[in-house]
Design a protein around this motif. Structure first.
Motif, PDB file in Angstrom:
ATOM      1  N   LYS A 107       0.845  -1.197   0.000  1.00  0.00           N
ATOM      2  CA  LYS A 107       0.000   0.000   0.000  1.00  0.00           C
ATOM      3  C   LYS A 107       0.880   1.247   0.000  1.00  0.00           C
ATOM      4  CE  LYS A 107      -3.728  -2.228   2.440  1.00  0.00           C
ATOM      5  NZ  LYS A 107      -4.527  -2.327   3.643  1.00  0.00           N
ATOM      6  N   PRO A 108       0.362   2.348  -0.559  1.00  0.00           N
ATOM      7  CA  PRO A 108       1.128   3.598  -0.519  1.00  0.00           C
ATOM      8  C   PRO A 108       1.476   3.985   0.923  1.00  0.00           C
ATOM      9  CG  PRO A 108      -0.736   3.811  -2.004  1.00  0.00           C
ATOM     10  CD  PRO A 108      -0.901   2.507  -1.269  1.00  0.00           C
ATOM     11  N   VAL A 109       2.667   4.514   1.105  1.00  0.00           N
ATOM     12  CA  VAL A 109       3.144   4.891   2.435  1.00  0.00           C
ATOM     13  C   VAL A 109       2.330   6.058   2.991  1.00  0.00           C
ATOM     14  CG1 VAL A 109       5.141   5.785   3.704  1.00  0.00           C
ATOM     15  CG2 VAL A 109       5.464   4.050   1.969  1.00  0.00           C
ATOM     16  N   ASP A 110       2.020   7.033   2.176  1.00  0.00           N
ATOM     17  CA  ASP A 110       1.316   8.221   2.643  1.00  0.00           C
ATOM     18  C   ASP A 110      -0.157   7.901   2.922  1.00  0.00           C
ATOM     19  OD1 ASP A 110       1.688  11.334   2.832  1.00  0.00           O
ATOM     20  OD2 ASP A 110      -0.259  10.986   1.871  1.00  0.00           O
ATOM     21  N   PRO A 111      -0.680   8.301   4.085  1.00  0.00           N
ATOM     22  CA  PRO A 111      -2.069   7.954   4.420  1.00  0.00           C
ATOM     23  C   PRO A 111      -3.114   8.580   3.499  1.00  0.00           C
ATOM     24  CG  PRO A 111      -1.144   9.441   6.073  1.00  0.00           C
ATOM     25  CD  PRO A 111      -0.017   9.034   5.168  1.00  0.00           C
ATOM     26  N   VAL A 112      -2.897   9.800   3.059  1.00  0.00           N
ATOM     27  CA  VAL A 112      -3.856  10.438   2.156  1.00  0.00           C
ATOM     28  C   VAL A 112      -3.786   9.767   0.778  1.00  0.00           C
ATOM     29  CG1 VAL A 112      -4.527  12.605   1.031  1.00  0.00           C
ATOM     30  CG2 VAL A 112      -3.826  12.611   3.424  1.00  0.00           C
ATOM     31  N   ALA A 113      -2.589   9.441   0.339  1.00  0.00           N
ATOM     32  CA  ALA A 113      -2.432   8.708  -0.929  1.00  0.00           C
ATOM     33  C   ALA A 113      -3.123   7.356  -0.841  1.00  0.00           C
ATOM     34  CB  ALA A 113      -0.955   8.530  -1.255  1.00  0.00           C
ATOM     35  N   ARG A 114      -2.965   6.674   0.283  1.00  0.00           N
ATOM     36  CA  ARG A 114      -3.598   5.369   0.479  1.00  0.00           C
ATOM     37  C   ARG A 114      -5.117   5.471   0.301  1.00  0.00           C
ATOM     38  NH1 ARG A 114      -0.207   4.204   4.456  1.00  0.00           N
ATOM     39  NH2 ARG A 114      -1.524   5.028   6.112  1.00  0.00           N
ATOM     40  N   PHE A 115      -5.711   6.519   0.864  1.00  0.00           N
ATOM     41  CA  PHE A 115      -7.156   6.710   0.736  1.00  0.00           C
ATOM     42  C   PHE A 115      -7.554   6.927  -0.724  1.00  0.00           C
ATOM     43  CE2 PHE A 115     -10.769   9.564   0.257  1.00  0.00           C
ATOM     44  CZ  PHE A 115     -11.767   8.835   0.891  1.00  0.00           C
ATOM     45  N   HIS A 116      -6.952   7.927  -1.356  1.00  0.00           N
ATOM     46  CA  HIS A 116      -7.379   8.278  -2.718  1.00  0.00           C
ATOM     47  C   HIS A 116      -7.039   7.184  -3.725  1.00  0.00           C
ATOM     48  CE1 HIS A 116      -8.993  12.182  -1.853  1.00  0.00           C
ATOM     49  NE2 HIS A 116      -7.902  12.509  -1.187  1.00  0.00           N
ATOM     50  N   LEU A 117      -5.843   6.648  -3.651  1.00  0.00           N
ATOM     51  CA  LEU A 117      -5.457   5.606  -4.597  1.00  0.00           C
ATOM     52  C   LEU A 117      -6.269   4.333  -4.371  1.00  0.00           C
ATOM     53  CD1 LEU A 117      -1.632   6.288  -4.499  1.00  0.00           C
ATOM     54  CD2 LEU A 117      -3.205   6.862  -6.364  1.00  0.00           C
ATOM     55  N   GLY A 118      -6.558   4.032  -3.121  1.00  0.00           N
ATOM     56  CA  GLY A 118      -7.385   2.874  -2.813  1.00  0.00           C
ATOM     57  C   GLY A 118      -8.806   3.010  -3.328  1.00  0.00           C
ATOM     58  N   ASN A 119      -9.222   4.234  -3.600  1.00  0.00           N
ATOM     59  CA  ASN A 119     -10.558   4.489  -4.132  1.00  0.00           C
ATOM     60  C   ASN A 119     -10.550   4.777  -5.629  1.00  0.00           C
ATOM     61  OD1 ASN A 119     -12.569   4.295  -1.907  1.00  0.00           O
ATOM     62  ND2 ASN A 119     -11.077   5.641  -0.940  1.00  0.00           N
ATOM     63  N   GLY A 120      -9.434   4.463  -6.283  1.00  0.00           N
ATOM     64  CA  GLY A 120      -9.400   4.511  -7.739  1.00  0.00           C
ATOM     65  C   GLY A 120      -8.865   5.772  -8.384  1.00  0.00           C
ATOM     66  N   ALA A 121      -8.290   6.666  -7.596  1.00  0.00           N
ATOM     67  CA  ALA A 121      -7.704   7.880  -8.184  1.00  0.00           C
ATOM     68  C   ALA A 121      -6.312   7.574  -8.730  1.00  0.00           C
ATOM     69  CB  ALA A 121      -7.607   8.975  -7.122  1.00  0.00           C
ATOM     70  N   ARG A 122      -5.732   8.557  -9.380  1.00  0.00           N
ATOM     71  CA  ARG A 122      -4.318   8.474  -9.754  1.00  0.00           C
ATOM     72  C   ARG A 122      -3.630   9.744  -9.291  1.00  0.00           C
ATOM     73  NH1 ARG A 122      -3.960   9.409 -16.314  1.00  0.00           N
ATOM     74  NH2 ARG A 122      -3.882  11.671 -16.186  1.00  0.00           N
ATOM     75  N   VAL A 123      -2.336   9.647  -9.054  1.00  0.00           N
ATOM     76  CA  VAL A 123      -1.548  10.814  -8.675  1.00  0.00           C
ATOM     77  C   VAL A 123      -1.374  11.637  -9.954  1.00  0.00           C
ATOM     78  CG1 VAL A 123       0.616  11.659  -7.686  1.00  0.00           C
ATOM     79  CG2 VAL A 123      -0.317   9.450  -6.934  1.00  0.00           C
ATOM     80  N   GLU A 124      -1.895  12.840  -9.934  1.00  0.00           N
ATOM     81  CA  GLU A 124      -1.937  13.647 -11.154  1.00  0.00           C
ATOM     82  C   GLU A 124      -0.867  14.718 -11.224  1.00  0.00           C
ATOM     83  OE1 GLU A 124      -3.420  14.665 -14.905  1.00  0.00           O
ATOM     84  OE2 GLU A 124      -3.726  12.911 -13.660  1.00  0.00           O
ATOM     85  N   ARG A 125      -0.723  15.524 -10.159  1.00  0.00           N
ATOM     86  CA  ARG A 125       0.160  16.687 -10.252  1.00  0.00           C
ATOM     87  C   ARG A 125       0.606  17.141  -8.872  1.00  0.00           C
ATOM     88  NH1 ARG A 125      -2.146  22.295 -12.493  1.00  0.00           N
ATOM     89  NH2 ARG A 125      -1.562  23.211 -10.515  1.00  0.00           N
ATOM     90  N   LEU A 126       1.839  17.617  -8.802  1.00  0.00           N
ATOM     91  CA  LEU A 126       2.341  18.246  -7.581  1.00  0.00           C
ATOM     92  C   LEU A 126       2.141  19.747  -7.695  1.00  0.00           C
ATOM     93  CD1 LEU A 126       5.621  16.224  -7.107  1.00  0.00           C
ATOM     94  CD2 LEU A 126       3.653  16.244  -5.562  1.00  0.00           C
ATOM     95  N   ASN A 127       1.813  20.384  -6.577  1.00  0.00           N
ATOM     96  CA  ASN A 127       1.569  21.824  -6.554  1.00  0.00           C
ATOM     97  C   ASN A 127       2.550  22.490  -5.603  1.00  0.00           C
ATOM     98  OD1 ASN A 127      -1.130  22.090  -8.108  1.00  0.00           O
ATOM     99  ND2 ASN A 127      -1.384  20.350  -6.756  1.00  0.00           N
ATOM    100  N   TRP A 128       3.490  23.250  -6.187  1.00  0.00           N
ATOM    101  CA  TRP A 128       4.478  23.982  -5.406  1.00  0.00           C
ATOM    102  C   TRP A 128       3.762  25.051  -4.587  1.00  0.00           C
ATOM    103  CZ3 TRP A 128       9.338  22.836  -4.476  1.00  0.00           C
ATOM    104  CH2 TRP A 128      10.135  23.809  -3.844  1.00  0.00           C
ATOM    105  N   ALA A 129       4.107  25.167  -3.328  1.00  0.00           N
ATOM    106  CA  ALA A 129       3.527  26.171  -2.421  1.00  0.00           C
ATOM    107  C   ALA A 129       2.007  26.042  -2.339  1.00  0.00           C
ATOM    108  CB  ALA A 129       3.935  27.584  -2.825  1.00  0.00           C
ATOM    109  N   GLY A 130       1.501  24.827  -2.505  1.00  0.00           N
ATOM    110  CA  GLY A 130       0.064  24.602  -2.390  1.00  0.00           C
ATOM    111  C   GLY A 130      -0.457  24.864  -0.986  1.00  0.00           C
ATOM    112  N   ASP A 131       0.406  24.631   0.008  1.00  0.00           N
ATOM    113  CA  ASP A 131       0.045  24.913   1.400  1.00  0.00           C
ATOM    114  C   ASP A 131       1.236  25.574   2.087  1.00  0.00           C
ATOM    115  OD1 ASP A 131      -0.791  25.082   4.011  1.00  0.00           O
ATOM    116  OD2 ASP A 131      -1.149  22.938   4.272  1.00  0.00           O
TER     117      ASP A 131
END
Length: 178
Positions: A107-131
């Protein structure tokens, strides 16, 4: 049917009812485990670089060859990095690798990634200074990620993940530098 699956379906149904022409569904999500992961794996990420990239990064951080402590010190104030900085590029590559390749027990190491990827999403884009908040800095150097829910590919993405392959966009894949 998982809670996440029903939640996502409900959100999609609600959004399409309100905005009938909406076809793209994506999140803007935190990367809560990234900074802690990188503090443990910076050395291994540096070892993945070829000699030319390592020298370029070394010049940027002021130490040749650069060590993990040099890289981590240079990215500590990530928001101040110039868009063309080799340090910034390395940080993005590390984040892409973390999200797109790092697995633990299948499973993906990151907990948020685990949720979204486990529900059928894909990693789309990184956002610099997003937060840029202090919490965003502490978690992920201010980076955030978009997960894309392509309704026609959700089952395919889940299947890929079940095979140990994280579904990622071409941009994320190219940043992973396998």
């Amino acid at each position: 049917v998982s809670f996440g699956d029903s939640l996502i379906k409900h959100v999609v149904e609600t959004l399409t009812a309100e905005f009938p022409r909406l076809r793209t569904f994506a999140t803007l999500s935190p990367i809560p485990g990234f900074r802690a992961w990188l503090s443990k794996h910076a050395g291994a990420m540096l070892e993945r670089l070829d000699d030319k990239r390592r020298a370029e990064l070394g010049r940027a951080v002021g130490f040749e060859p650069p060590q993990a402590t040099h890289l981590l010190g240079a990215i500590d104030k990530a928001l101040e990095l110039d868009a063309k900085s080799p340090v910034r590029q390395m940080l993005l590559e590390c984040a892409a690798y973390y999200l797109g390749r790092e697995m633990q027990e299948g499973k993906p190491v990151d907990p948020v990634a685990r949720f979204h990827l486990g529900n059928g999403a894909r990693v789309e884009r990184l956002n610099w200074a997003g937060d840029p908040s202090s919490k965003g800095q502490k978690q992920s150097y201010g980076l955030m990620v978009n997960y894309l829910y392509d309704l026609k590919r959700i089952d395919k993405h889940r299947s890929l993940l079940a095979q140990g392959k994280v579904p990622v966009s071409g941009d994320i894949d190219s940043l992973c530098r396998d």
